[in-house]
Structures are given as structure tokens and as C-alpha cells.
Scaffold this active site. Structure first.
Site, PDB file in Angstrom:
ATOM      1  N   ASN A   1       0.830  -1.212   0.000  1.00 27.15           N
ATOM      2  CA  ASN A   1       0.000   0.000   0.000  1.00 27.15           C
ATOM      3  C   ASN A   1       0.858   1.252   0.000  1.00 27.15           C
ATOM      4  O   ASN A   1       2.057   1.206   0.305  1.00 27.15           O
ATOM      5  CB  ASN A   1      -0.886   0.054   1.259  1.00 27.15           C
ATOM      6  CG  ASN A   1      -1.957  -1.005   1.290  1.00 27.15           C
ATOM      7  OD1 ASN A   1      -2.407  -1.495   0.257  1.00 27.15           O
ATOM      8  ND2 ASN A   1      -2.368  -1.364   2.495  1.00 27.15           N
TER       9      ASN A   1
ATOM     10  N   ASP B   1       3.640  -5.095  12.663  1.00 24.13           N
ATOM     11  CA  ASP B   1       4.325  -5.764  11.553  1.00 24.13           C
ATOM     12  C   ASP B   1       5.787  -6.038  11.899  1.00 24.13           C
ATOM     13  O   ASP B   1       6.331  -7.088  11.543  1.00 24.13           O
ATOM     14  CB  ASP B   1       4.237  -4.912  10.287  1.00 24.13           C
ATOM     15  CG  ASP B   1       2.819  -4.789   9.769  1.00 24.13           C
ATOM     16  OD1 ASP B   1       2.049  -5.758   9.916  1.00 24.13           O
ATOM     17  OD2 ASP B   1       2.480  -3.738   9.210  1.00 24.13           O
TER      18      ASP B   1
ATOM     19  N   SER C   1      10.047   3.695   9.825  1.00 25.93           N
ATOM     20  CA  SER C   1      10.348   3.451  11.239  1.00 25.93           C
ATOM     21  C   SER C   1      10.919   2.067  11.519  1.00 25.93           C
ATOM     22  O   SER C   1      11.337   1.793  12.649  1.00 25.93           O
ATOM     23  CB  SER C   1       9.063   3.615  12.065  1.00 25.93           C
ATOM     24  OG  SER C   1       8.161   2.546  11.830  1.00 25.93           O
TER      25      SER C   1
END
Length: 283
Positions: A9, A229, A268
Site C-alpha cells: 500500500n 508488523d 520506522s
């Protein structure tokens, strides 16, 4: 090699003073765009943690595709099996972030992620495999059945899944809400089941029995997008490397905590040296 079968995405993120309630408009936010998608995030996280990774997925034939794939390509993830699909848009996640707490709300427009099919993995040799539920289940099942090594499934978002898919898993990762939604179906699979608890860390179960628990280090939370994740990828990599369950879980919650210290999902994601330094003292 870890083959990640999952979503890709472009995250469009609005960070403001508070999250809106239903029907409320919150002003004063700042806008950012980051590559995202749970499959892409986990692929890049695993790569930054030292694994060789190929990603199987789909993007649209549009101007958002290159932006969505940019950090994956720069990070060394193999993108040969990513299809560019005419007539479909690249998946988009619309994310609102509370600047104070780092908490978020997310709406996903899956686009090309919905076209992934079993034929897209049928020709691939697969050793280790990771999968997420932001792509069709038949593609995940086909990949899991082909895998000859470790199979990790992140059952997010919580959706009905066949027992046949869970039976292929060596590791299932969920958060508290997802764990409640699946209930006893998780423990019946025979896999390790990791339940992430946010700021409280995570618990690892086997056959319904707790075998490990770990709390994250204290960090300054900026944005929690991508933390789950990172946790999933880190736990998968650690178990594939042969870490003991308690050490693997501690490694994973540390990686997840580090992902909260910077804005954006993929920007990040922590490097292995930083996780090792914090979790293991560099050992």
C-alpha cells in the site's frame, strides 16, 4: 530465503492533535505519505533484521506504485514477483494519528491487493513463508502448502480463515482483539501463537499453554503504525534463526518498540544492529 505473500500500500497519514470521534472534524493536522501495507512492511522489516526476502504481491499500473515500492527496492527486498496490474489502483491506507499518544485509526482501500491468486505462487520454490490477511486467502494457502520450511501467518485483519490454512502454520501472530475473534481455533492449529499486548509486550502460547512472556523496553512513542508488523517479522526471523522462544519473544517486542520511535510504517522499521543493541546488549 523468506517469501512474503502480502499487501502493498501507499500510506497517506494525517497526524493531528487528536483522533476524530464519529462525525467530528479535527483540524491542525500535518500530512505525510509513506510506503506501507502489512505484507510490504513485514518484508522490509525482515530484510532489515538480516533475512533474505522476496515479496509476492500486486500494485496498480498507476503513479502510486513506484512510491509504494520505493523503500522495498532501496532496502534490498526482491520484487521480481510483484505484479503491476492494469485496471487496478495501488492499495491505499488512510491513517489518522494522534500526535500525543501515537495511537491511530486506519481505513484500507485494497485495490490491486485483491487480485492475488494461487497461480501467482504456483511456480515459485518457497522455503520459509510469511503471510497476512490483506490478500486473498487462497493465495496464502497455496504458498503455505508449497513452503518446505517455517510458515508464519499474521491473521490481521481478523477474518474467517479455513482450518486448512492454520494447519500449515508454525507461528500465528495476532493482537488481543484478533485473538478474541479467533478463540480456540488458534490453539487447535498446533502452531506457536503469539499475542501482542501493545505497551504490555506479548505472550507466546503452544497448545494453549503460555510458554513465554516479554515486556518491551521503555521508549518515546511517536507513532505506533508498523509496530505490529515489526513484531511479527522479528519473531519470525528469530525463530527461523533458532532462538529459544523466550529470547525470540524478547527480541520481537524490542523491535516492535523501536518501530514506535519514528513516524511512518516503513521509515520506522529498525535495523538489526539497533534491536540487538537494545535487546541483547549487542551480543
Amino acid at each position: 530465503m523468506i517469501t512474503v505473500v502480502g499487501s502493498i500500500n501507499l500510506d497517506i497519514v494525517a497526524t493531528g492533535p487528536a483522533l476524530p470521534r464519529p462525525g467530528e472534524t479535527v483540524g491542525g493536522a500535518r500530512l505525510a505519505r509513506h510506503p506501507g501495507g502489512k505484507g510490504a512492511n513485514q518484508a522490509l522489516a525482515a530484510r532489515r533484521l538480516g533475512a533474505d526476502v522476496q515479496l509476492v504481491g500486486a500494485v496498480g499500473a498507476d503513479d502510486m506504485a513506484d512510491e509504494a515500492l520505493n523503500l522495498l527496492q532501496a532496502g534490498g527486498v526482491d520484487l521480481v514477483q510483484v505484479a503491476h496490474v492494469n485496471g487496478e489502483t495501488t492499495g491505499v491506507a488512510l491513517i489518522a494519528v494522534d500526535a500525543g499518544s501515537g495511537e491511530n485509526l486506519i481505513v484500507v482501500c485494497p485495490g490491486a491487493n485483491n487480485v492475488l491468486r494461487p497461480d501467482d505462487v504456483a511456480h515459485l520454490p518457497i522455503t520459509h513463508m510469511m503471510g497476512v490477511l490483506e490478500v486473498p486467502v487462497p493465495a496464502l494457502l497455496a504458498a503455505a502448502q508449497k513452503a518446505t520450511g517455517f510458515v508464519s501467518l499474521n491473521l490481521a485483519p481478523a477474518l474467517p480463515v479455513p482450518d486448512a490454512l492454520l494447519a500449515e502454520a508454525d507461528l500465528i501472530c495476532v493482537n488481543e482483539t484478533e485473538a478474541e475473534a479467533y478463540g480456540d481455533q488458534l490453539n487447535a492449529s498446533g502452531a506457536y501463537v503469539a499475542v501482542s499486548l501493545g505497551a504490555q509486550g506479548a505472550v507466546l502460547y503452544k497448545a494453549g499453554e503460555e510458554i513465554a512472556r516479554a515486556a518491551p523496553p521503555k521508549v518515546q512513542v511517536v507513532d505506533t503504525v508498523g509496530a505490529g508488523d515489526t513484531f511479527t517479522a522479528a519473531l519470525t526471523v528469530a525463530l527461523i534463526e533458532g532462538m529459544a522462544p523466550q529470547d525470540a519473544l524478547a527480541f520481537a517486542v524490542t523491535a516492535g518498540a523501536l518501530a514506535c520511535t519514528r513516524p511512518g510504517a516503513q521509515p520506522s522499521l529498525p535495523q538489526r544492529r539497533d534491536v540487538d543493541a537494545l535487546a541483547l546488549g549487542g551480543k
